[in-house]
Design a protein around this motif. Structure first.
Motif, PDB file in Angstrom:
ATOM      1  N   GLU A 107      34.425 -34.677   6.864  1.00 38.44           N
ATOM      2  CA  GLU A 107      33.949 -36.020   7.228  1.00 38.44           C
ATOM      3  C   GLU A 107      34.784 -36.590   8.382  1.00 38.44           C
ATOM      4  O   GLU A 107      34.248 -37.232   9.297  1.00 38.44           O
ATOM      5  CB  GLU A 107      34.024 -36.953   6.019  1.00 38.44           C
ATOM      6  CG  GLU A 107      33.068 -36.605   4.880  1.00 38.44           C
ATOM      7  CD  GLU A 107      31.654 -37.108   5.124  1.00 38.44           C
ATOM      8  OE1 GLU A 107      31.411 -37.742   6.171  1.00 38.44           O
ATOM      9  OE2 GLU A 107      30.796 -36.857   4.261  1.00 38.44           O
ATOM     10  N   ALA A 108      36.096 -36.379   8.333  1.00 38.82           N
ATOM     11  CA  ALA A 108      36.962 -36.859   9.409  1.00 38.82           C
ATOM     12  C   ALA A 108      36.651 -36.153  10.725  1.00 38.82           C
ATOM     13  O   ALA A 108      36.609 -36.779  11.797  1.00 38.82           O
ATOM     14  CB  ALA A 108      38.429 -36.654   9.030  1.00 38.82           C
ATOM     15  N   MET A 109      36.403 -34.855  10.651  1.00 35.01           N
ATOM     16  CA  MET A 109      36.080 -34.100  11.857  1.00 35.01           C
ATOM     17  C   MET A 109      34.722 -34.506  12.422  1.00 35.01           C
ATOM     18  O   MET A 109      34.521 -34.493  13.647  1.00 35.01           O
ATOM     19  CB  MET A 109      36.127 -32.600  11.560  1.00 35.01           C
ATOM     20  CG  MET A 109      37.524 -32.095  11.225  1.00 35.01           C
ATOM     21  SD  MET A 109      37.605 -30.305  10.920  1.00 35.01           S
ATOM     22  CE  MET A 109      37.406 -29.679  12.582  1.00 35.01           C
ATOM     23  N   ALA A 110      33.790 -34.877  11.551  1.00 38.25           N
ATOM     24  CA  ALA A 110      32.494 -35.365  12.022  1.00 38.25           C
ATOM     25  C   ALA A 110      32.662 -36.664  12.819  1.00 38.25           C
ATOM     26  O   ALA A 110      32.031 -36.857  13.870  1.00 38.25           O
ATOM     27  CB  ALA A 110      31.549 -35.587  10.840  1.00 38.25           C
ATOM     28  N   ALA A 133      33.656 -43.603   1.506  1.00 43.44           N
ATOM     29  CA  ALA A 133      34.555 -44.749   1.358  1.00 43.44           C
ATOM     30  C   ALA A 133      36.023 -44.326   1.387  1.00 43.44           C
ATOM     31  O   ALA A 133      36.871 -45.044   1.930  1.00 43.44           O
ATOM     32  CB  ALA A 133      34.243 -45.490   0.057  1.00 43.44           C
ATOM     33  N   VAL A 134      36.337 -43.174   0.814  1.00 47.09           N
ATOM     34  CA  VAL A 134      37.726 -42.710   0.782  1.00 47.09           C
ATOM     35  C   VAL A 134      38.231 -42.465   2.202  1.00 47.09           C
ATOM     36  O   VAL A 134      39.362 -42.826   2.552  1.00 47.09           O
ATOM     37  CB  VAL A 134      37.843 -41.426  -0.062  1.00 47.09           C
ATOM     38  CG1 VAL A 134      39.255 -40.848   0.026  1.00 47.09           C
ATOM     39  CG2 VAL A 134      37.480 -41.702  -1.506  1.00 47.09           C
ATOM     40  N   LEU A 135      37.391 -41.872   3.035  1.00 44.51           N
ATOM     41  CA  LEU A 135      37.794 -41.604   4.408  1.00 44.51           C
ATOM     42  C   LEU A 135      37.995 -42.899   5.190  1.00 44.51           C
ATOM     43  O   LEU A 135      38.992 -43.046   5.918  1.00 44.51           O
ATOM     44  CB  LEU A 135      36.749 -40.737   5.108  1.00 44.51           C
ATOM     45  CG  LEU A 135      37.034 -40.451   6.582  1.00 44.51           C
ATOM     46  CD1 LEU A 135      38.331 -39.676   6.744  1.00 44.51           C
ATOM     47  CD2 LEU A 135      35.874 -39.708   7.225  1.00 44.51           C
ATOM     48  N   VAL A 136      37.073 -43.834   5.057  1.00 43.34           N
ATOM     49  CA  VAL A 136      37.193 -45.104   5.776  1.00 43.34           C
ATOM     50  C   VAL A 136      38.506 -45.796   5.397  1.00 43.34           C
ATOM     51  O   VAL A 136      39.225 -46.319   6.254  1.00 43.34           O
ATOM     52  CB  VAL A 136      35.981 -46.011   5.486  1.00 43.34           C
ATOM     53  CG1 VAL A 136      36.186 -47.404   6.087  1.00 43.34           C
ATOM     54  CG2 VAL A 136      34.702 -45.380   6.032  1.00 43.34           C
ATOM     55  N   ARG A 140      43.451 -46.662   7.278  1.00 39.88           N
ATOM     56  CA  ARG A 140      44.452 -47.727   7.197  1.00 39.88           C
ATOM     57  C   ARG A 140      45.856 -47.174   6.949  1.00 39.88           C
ATOM     58  O   ARG A 140      46.847 -47.871   7.162  1.00 39.88           O
ATOM     59  CB  ARG A 140      44.088 -48.700   6.064  1.00 39.88           C
ATOM     60  CG  ARG A 140      42.710 -49.334   6.219  1.00 39.88           C
ATOM     61  CD  ARG A 140      42.531 -50.451   5.204  1.00 39.88           C
ATOM     62  NE  ARG A 140      41.169 -50.916   5.159  1.00 39.88           N
ATOM     63  CZ  ARG A 140      40.277 -50.567   4.240  1.00 39.88           C
ATOM     64  NH1 ARG A 140      40.641 -49.751   3.265  1.00 39.88           N
ATOM     65  NH2 ARG A 140      39.046 -51.028   4.264  1.00 39.88           N
ATOM     66  N   ASP A 141      45.942 -45.935   6.488  1.00 44.83           N
ATOM     67  CA  ASP A 141      47.243 -45.357   6.158  1.00 44.83           C
ATOM     68  C   ASP A 141      47.282 -43.899   6.598  1.00 44.83           C
ATOM     69  O   ASP A 141      47.719 -43.025   5.859  1.00 44.83           O
ATOM     70  CB  ASP A 141      47.489 -45.482   4.655  1.00 44.83           C
ATOM     71  CG  ASP A 141      48.949 -45.264   4.282  1.00 44.83           C
ATOM     72  OD1 ASP A 141      49.805 -45.456   5.167  1.00 44.83           O
ATOM     73  OD2 ASP A 141      49.222 -44.905   3.136  1.00 44.83           O
ATOM     74  N   ALA A 142      46.818 -43.659   7.824  1.00 44.65           N
ATOM     75  CA  ALA A 142      46.681 -42.279   8.306  1.00 44.65           C
ATOM     76  C   ALA A 142      48.023 -41.561   8.373  1.00 44.65           C
ATOM     77  O   ALA A 142      48.101 -40.347   8.172  1.00 44.65           O
ATOM     78  CB  ALA A 142      46.010 -42.280   9.681  1.00 44.65           C
ATOM     79  N   LEU A 149      44.539 -32.999   7.743  1.00 47.17           N
ATOM     80  CA  LEU A 149      43.744 -34.232   7.707  1.00 47.17           C
ATOM     81  C   LEU A 149      44.463 -35.348   8.452  1.00 47.17           C
ATOM     82  O   LEU A 149      43.846 -36.103   9.208  1.00 47.17           O
ATOM     83  CB  LEU A 149      43.477 -34.652   6.257  1.00 47.17           C
ATOM     84  CG  LEU A 149      42.788 -36.012   6.071  1.00 47.17           C
ATOM     85  CD1 LEU A 149      41.411 -36.024   6.725  1.00 47.17           C
ATOM     86  CD2 LEU A 149      42.678 -36.358   4.593  1.00 47.17           C
ATOM     87  N   GLY A 150      45.776 -35.466   8.256  1.00 46.34           N
ATOM     88  CA  GLY A 150      46.536 -36.496   8.955  1.00 46.34           C
ATOM     89  C   GLY A 150      46.479 -36.324  10.461  1.00 46.34           C
ATOM     90  O   GLY A 150      46.404 -37.306  11.208  1.00 46.34           O
ATOM     91  N   ILE A 151      46.493 -35.068  10.924  1.00 47.98           N
ATOM     92  CA  ILE A 151      46.402 -34.796  12.365  1.00 47.98           C
ATOM     93  C   ILE A 151      45.049 -35.238  12.904  1.00 47.98           C
ATOM     94  O   ILE A 151      44.954 -35.854  13.972  1.00 47.98           O
ATOM     95  CB  ILE A 151      46.641 -33.296  12.642  1.00 47.98           C
ATOM     96  CG1 ILE A 151      48.067 -32.906  12.237  1.00 47.98           C
ATOM     97  CG2 ILE A 151      46.392 -32.967  14.109  1.00 47.98           C
ATOM     98  CD1 ILE A 151      48.336 -31.426  12.324  1.00 47.98           C
ATOM     99  N   VAL A 152      43.973 -34.935  12.161  1.00 49.67           N
ATOM    100  CA  VAL A 152      42.629 -35.322  12.602  1.00 49.67           C
ATOM    101  C   VAL A 152      42.478 -36.841  12.590  1.00 49.67           C
ATOM    102  O   VAL A 152      41.915 -37.428  13.513  1.00 49.67           O
ATOM    103  CB  VAL A 152      41.558 -34.651  11.715  1.00 49.67           C
ATOM    104  CG1 VAL A 152      40.165 -35.144  12.094  1.00 49.67           C
ATOM    105  CG2 VAL A 152      41.631 -33.136  11.837  1.00 49.67           C
ATOM    106  N   LEU A 153      42.991 -37.495  11.549  1.00 50.74           N
ATOM    107  CA  LEU A 153      42.924 -38.951  11.484  1.00 50.74           C
ATOM    108  C   LEU A 153      43.675 -39.583  12.653  1.00 50.74           C
ATOM    109  O   LEU A 153      43.198 -40.543  13.272  1.00 50.74           O
ATOM    110  CB  LEU A 153      43.503 -39.454  10.158  1.00 50.74           C
ATOM    111  CG  LEU A 153      42.682 -39.185   8.900  1.00 50.74           C
ATOM    112  CD1 LEU A 153      43.466 -39.628   7.668  1.00 50.74           C
ATOM    113  CD2 LEU A 153      41.338 -39.903   8.947  1.00 50.74           C
TER     114      LEU A 153
END
Length: 208
Positions: A107-110, A133-136, A140-142, A149-153
């Motif tokens: 979802e983050a990569m999308a 909702a979890v991704l959105v 706020r706390d990437a 995942l943190g790198i993509v965020l």
């Protein structure tokens, strides 16, 4: 304990004296807090309290995003759908992703795919819509994600900050049907495709 006139005060006398002193002290503290609060607080003007939220800029585009996994090997895919403020079609895209079976990461990569495309095509005011909702909330706390995942965020946040106005908002799945269909269609596994003239024929009007 103090002794006056060679007599100790009775316990009842001590209790009454303590309660009287305590009542006086608490009353004084309450008056002090009220006075301090009144002096430190500047009342907001009525127009600020009742002011409606500012509308988005007129050139804002809405971009719905989604990710999916197709086939027995769970191939990761993305889809996004861009439209103007009045709902007019702008663009749509779908294609494969390079990631493991990790729905949140996909979802983050999308979202990253959508932001990259919007930046490349010089859109300035953007609202990204996701039904995850979890991704959105993760945006706020990437910095707390010590993983890919943190790198993509973080990369998404850099793209978001490159726009004059950009936000990521949660929507329900029923409002994200087009992006979901784009991500789940078999063509998304095979190659990246972008539609600029109209939505692909496999998107039914009922989804829009």
């Amino acid at each position: 304990m103090a002794v006056w006139d060679f007599a100790m005060p009775s316990p009842l006398h001590l209790c009454r004296a303590f309660h009287n002193s305590w009542a006086s002290w608490t009353a004084s503290e309450a008056r002090l807090r009220i006075a301090t609060s009144a002096s430190d607080t500047t009342p907001l003007p009525a127009e600020a309290i009742h002011a409606p939220p500012l509308p988005p800029p007129v050139d804002t585009v809405y971009c719905s995003t989604d990710a999916g996994f197709s086939g027995p090997d769970r191939s990761p895919t993305f889809g996004f759908y861009v439209r103007s403020m009045d709902g007019a079609f702008v663009a749509a895209a779908s294609g494969p992703l390079a990631c493991p079976y990790d729905p949140l990461l996909a979802e983050a990569m999308a979202i990253h795919e959508a932001l990259s495309w919007l930046q490349e095509h010089n859109y300035h005011n953007v609202q990204i819509l996701s039904d995850c909702a979890v991704l959105v909330a993760s945006f706020r706390d990437a910095g707390s994600y010590r993983s890919y995942l943190g790198i993509v965020l973080d990369s998404c946040l850099r793209l978001i900050n490159s726009f004059p106005a950009c936000s990521v908002k949660f929507v329900r799945r029923g409002s994200n049907l087009v992006a979901h269909a784009l991500a789940k269609h078999v063509s998304a596994v095979e190659a990246r495709t972008v539609w600029r003239d109209s939505l692909p024929p496999f998107i039914s009007p009922a989804m829009i």
